[in-house]
Scaffold this active site. Structure first.
Site, PDB file in Angstrom:
ATOM      1  N   GLU A 103       0.780  -1.232   0.115  1.00 26.72           N
ATOM      2  CA  GLU A 103       0.124  -0.103   0.057  1.00 26.72           C
ATOM      3  C   GLU A 103       1.000   1.139   0.037  1.00 26.72           C
ATOM      4  O   GLU A 103       0.552   2.163  -0.785  1.00 26.72           O
ATOM      5  CB  GLU A 103      -0.809   0.008   1.103  1.00 26.72           C
ATOM      6  CG  GLU A 103      -2.059  -0.888   1.188  1.00 26.72           C
ATOM      7  CD  GLU A 103      -3.044  -0.830   0.039  1.00 26.72           C
ATOM      8  OE1 GLU A 103      -4.047   0.165   0.264  1.00 26.72           O
ATOM      9  OE2 GLU A 103      -2.974  -1.403  -1.110  1.00 26.72           O
ATOM     10  N   ASP A 104       1.864   1.260   0.731  1.00 25.29           N
ATOM     11  CA  ASP A 104       2.618   2.503   0.879  1.00 25.29           C
ATOM     12  C   ASP A 104       4.018   2.514   0.138  1.00 25.29           C
ATOM     13  O   ASP A 104       4.680   3.625   0.136  1.00 25.29           O
ATOM     14  CB  ASP A 104       3.095   2.379   2.396  1.00 25.29           C
ATOM     15  CG  ASP A 104       1.681   2.736   3.173  1.00 25.29           C
ATOM     16  OD1 ASP A 104       0.880   2.929   2.752  1.00 25.29           O
ATOM     17  OD2 ASP A 104       1.760   2.402   4.530  1.00 25.29           O
TER      18      ASP A 104
END
Ligand code: MN
Length: 733
Positions: A103-104
């Site tokens: 996600e990051d």
């Protein structure tokens, strides 16, 4: 004595900021403690693999920081640390360390799979999917459905365990987050994650999540209660000591070896009890809790007997959760006794194993020791998880606990979002059409297309957990009979059937009216000659309760003969005093080809306008139109009563399907030439297939769309001009 605490007004709390001081984390120190946790139960090569995942995560998150200012990697490290406390397997630990990289950071699932294996990559992917769902807004009233959605999406219990450990660390470090966000996260934790922890039997985690949520949601109430509990402890000490002494003396006298502990209620529990039962603080704190831990189940019951002989039990307060465990697997004996000074004493009696499972729930079953030496319980858990993944029911010998959790974890339902963020539960396998009918019958009846996660998709698309569905409707759209082949829900099925039936009845009634008009003409009558009183008389003669409309529908469906009804109506008219009329030959029923389900063009001969046709009406089938030379008509000459005189409407607007069979030389480009000629003739090809090639010749079967026989003849003439075409026949049957 302690004064009861008034519930402070919420407005006051807005001004209070939870006192949390932050010292920067010592990464090296944390990593060292993580390593020693790992080596306590993993083999050296497993420890090395997990450590390489840490290095990977550290590199991926380099340059990212948390709200507290700590390096980001401190977060996945803490999450993995919690899983190590639960003794989870290396894949789960690796996934915990990498749970935020997809996600990051720019890392992909494929890279994780290549480096750490497919199973770790699947776990990371699972957690990332939950994160995406979490970012959707949900209505607060839908917490229950949201929980189910998360559980249903997880597929692997370890995904949920990682998610819970993730939430725990975020809650523990919530002080550094802005106040509004802090409240939102605390509320969500209380509504969604704490109940999931409880359902999975992770009671220690459950209590900590509740406690932290309470503290951030109602900081002032939390502090007041905390202070009051500290103050009350002094008063309690004497009573607690007395009871403890009595228990520790009497149990060994009865030959029972037991560990006795006092039990502090946690603040959120006290708070909730005060609110729900409208109790004062002193009333809540006047209840003393003890836990007695013994070696096996028979000793639990012996200990219970011994305790009841020391203090009198409160009738109706005994609960045997050993014989009948709670849904999440919790086992214990509960009893309330009347202690010294008449104070109620709550005791819980359990074995050490029950205690462990009672505190760690599903994680206790998942305890990882060695890949080759799984305990019996772990094997059961393994089997259970396996069965979840295969979507099969768990085998009969699984503990009841597992059965219960399975039901919760894997409901036969999926959960999807409406465009407004409402969550709908649908049967597994449900399609966009099911969704449309679940929203509203009108939406279902009018739906023409859908967007799933903002992308146009076919209506038959099977929905998945967490999908966002938007239905596109058109005012004049109608349900399609083909929907019945894939809808899953009873509601959609019933509504589609209902609609189609109503529609068929309307069309059949219209056909019945025309058939009756034709038959009446045979009696020398016009429909207008049959007044309502004639109809009344006719209907009155029939025993069954029917209406004029029912009679027309029955004629259209072939359940009644138009000629017989016409004769009876003529007789009724004469009985009413109508003047007799001369019999005349009856006219034909005009066929437009667009009558709907009541009039069908026979599939065997596929008549087109211009073909000589005959109609055959049969019970329940309505009117089927055939060509004169159709074989199936020849077979029905003994039932000529069912024949109806039909004629084409001189100019129809629709196109009709017709089949042709072309034998041509087997040369390259023949198909292209034929197709081009058909297009030039103003027709569309609906379908083409080739018979197996037989040497020099090839046979092509086309289905074309034509307006009528003249149009068809023009196309045939065009096709004959192609040199390679040897023979053309109209295909029938
Ligand atoms: Mn995280």
């Amino acid at each position: 004595m302690v004064t009861p605490v008034a519930t402070p007004a919420a407005a006051d709390e807005a001004t209070v900021i939870a006192p949390q001081t932050y010292s920067p984390v010592d990464l090296a120190d944390n990593l060292g403690r993580f390593r020693s946790k790992l080596s306590a139960y993993l083999k050296p090569e497993e420890v090395a693999r997990v450590e390489s995942a840490y290095a990977f995560s550290d590199a991926a998150h380099r340059g990212q920081f948390r709200s507290s200012g700590d390096p980001y990697v401190s977060h996945p490290l803490a999450v993995a640390g919690t899983l190590a406390d639960w003794h989870l397997d290396p894949q789960a630990l690796i996934a915990a360390l990498l749970h935020d990289v997809m996600e990051d950071t720019a890392i992909t699932k494929q890279e994780i799979s290549d480096t750490f294996g497919k199973s770790a990559a699947e776990l990371v992917d699972g957690v990332s999917k939950l994160d995406r769902i979490e970012n959707q807004s949900y209505e607060e009233a839908q917490a229950e459905n949201f929980r189910k959605m998360l559980l249903a999406m997880a597929r692997d219990v370890r995904v949920i365990l990682i998610k819970l450990a993730d939430r725990l660390h975020n809650m523990r470090t919530l002080g550094a987050v802005p106040r509004e966000k802090r409240r939102r996260i605390a509320r969500e934790t209380l509504d969604i994650y704490a109940p999931i922890a409880s359902r999975l039997g992770l009671n220690t985690l459950y209590r900590e999540l509740q406690e932290l949520s309470f503290r951030h949601l109602h900081p002032l109430r939390y502090r007041v209660l905390e202070k009051a509990v500290k103050g009350a402890r002094g008063n309690r000490r004497e009573v607690v000591g007395k009871i403890m002494q009595a228990l520790r003396r009497h149990l060994p006298e009865a030959g029972i070896e037991a560990e006795v502990m006092g039990r502090e209620k946690h603040l959120y529990g006290i708070y909730r009890k005060m609110r729900e039962k409208h109790l004062s603080f002193s009333q809540v704190l006047d209840i003393y809790g003890f836990r007695v831990i013994v070696k096996d189940v028979p000793t639990c019951y012996l200990a219970l007997g011994a305790l009841h002989s020391i203090y009198k039990p409160v009738p109706g307060k005994f609960k045997d959760y050993i014989a009948i465990p709670k849904a999440n697997g919790y086992q214990s004996l509960h009893s309330t006794l009347i202690g010294p000074y008449g104070t109620p004493v709550e005791v819980q009696i359990r074995t050490a194993e029950m205690h462990h499972i009672g505190e760690s729930g599903v994680a206790a079953h998942w305890l990882y020791k060695d890949e080759n030496a799984l305990s019996e319980l772990q094997q059961k858990t393994h089997k259970w998880l396996q069965s979840l993944l295969e979507l099969q029911s768990a085998s009969g010998d699984s503990a009841e606990f597992l059965e219960h959790v399975k039901v919760d974890l894997f409901p036969g339902e999926i959960y999807v979002f409406t465009p407004k963020g409402k969550i709908l539960g649908l049967a597994r396998g449900a399609t966009a059409v099911d969704f449309a009918y679940a929203v509203h019958t009108d939406i279902g009846n009018r739906c023409v297309a859908c967007r799933i996660n903002f992308e146009l998709m076919p209506l038959r698309t099977e929905l998945r957990n967490g999908d966002r569905i938007e239905i596109i409707t058109a005012t004049h759209a109608n349900p399609n009979p083909s929907w019945l082949s894939y809808v899953k829900s009873g509601k959609a099925r019933a509504q589609i059937r209902h609609f189609l039936k109503t529609q068929q009845h309307e069309e059949s009634a219209a056909l019945g009216e025309r058939l009756l008009g034709q038959a009446l003409a045979g009696q020398g009558l016009q429909p207008a000659d049959i007044s309502s009183s004639v109809w009344e008389r006719f209907l009155h003669e029939r025993a069954a309760k029917t209406s004029r409309r029912d009679v027309l529908t029955d004629i259209g469906l072939g359940k009644r003969m138009a000629a017989i009804v016409a004769r009876r109506l003529a007789a009724a008219r004469e009985a009413e005093g109508g003047a007799p009329v001369e019999h005349k030959p009856q006219g034909a029923i005009i066929i437009r080809g667009s009558e709907g389900v009541a009039v069908q063009l026979a599939k065997c001969c596929r008549p087109i306008p211009g073909d000589p046709i005959v109609g055959i009406i049969r019970k329940g089938q309505g009117l089927v139109v055939h060509t004169h030379d159709c074989h199936s008509v020849g077979k029905t000459h003994h039932e000529r009563d069912n024949w109806v005189d039909v004629e084409w409407e001189p100019s129809t607007e629709r196109l009709f399907e017709v089949g042709i069979r072309i034998v041509a030389e087997n040369r390259r480009g023949v198909l292209a030439k034929v197709a081009a000629e058909i297009a030039a003739g103003g027709s569309d090809i609906q379908n083409v297939n080739m018979d197996e090639e037989t040497g020099l010749y090839t046979t092509l079967n086309f289905t074309l769309q034509v307006a009528n026989r003249v149009h068809f003849a023009r196309i045939i003439r065009g096709l004959r001009r192609i040199p390679e075409v040897m023979r053309i026949t109209r295909a029938k049957e």
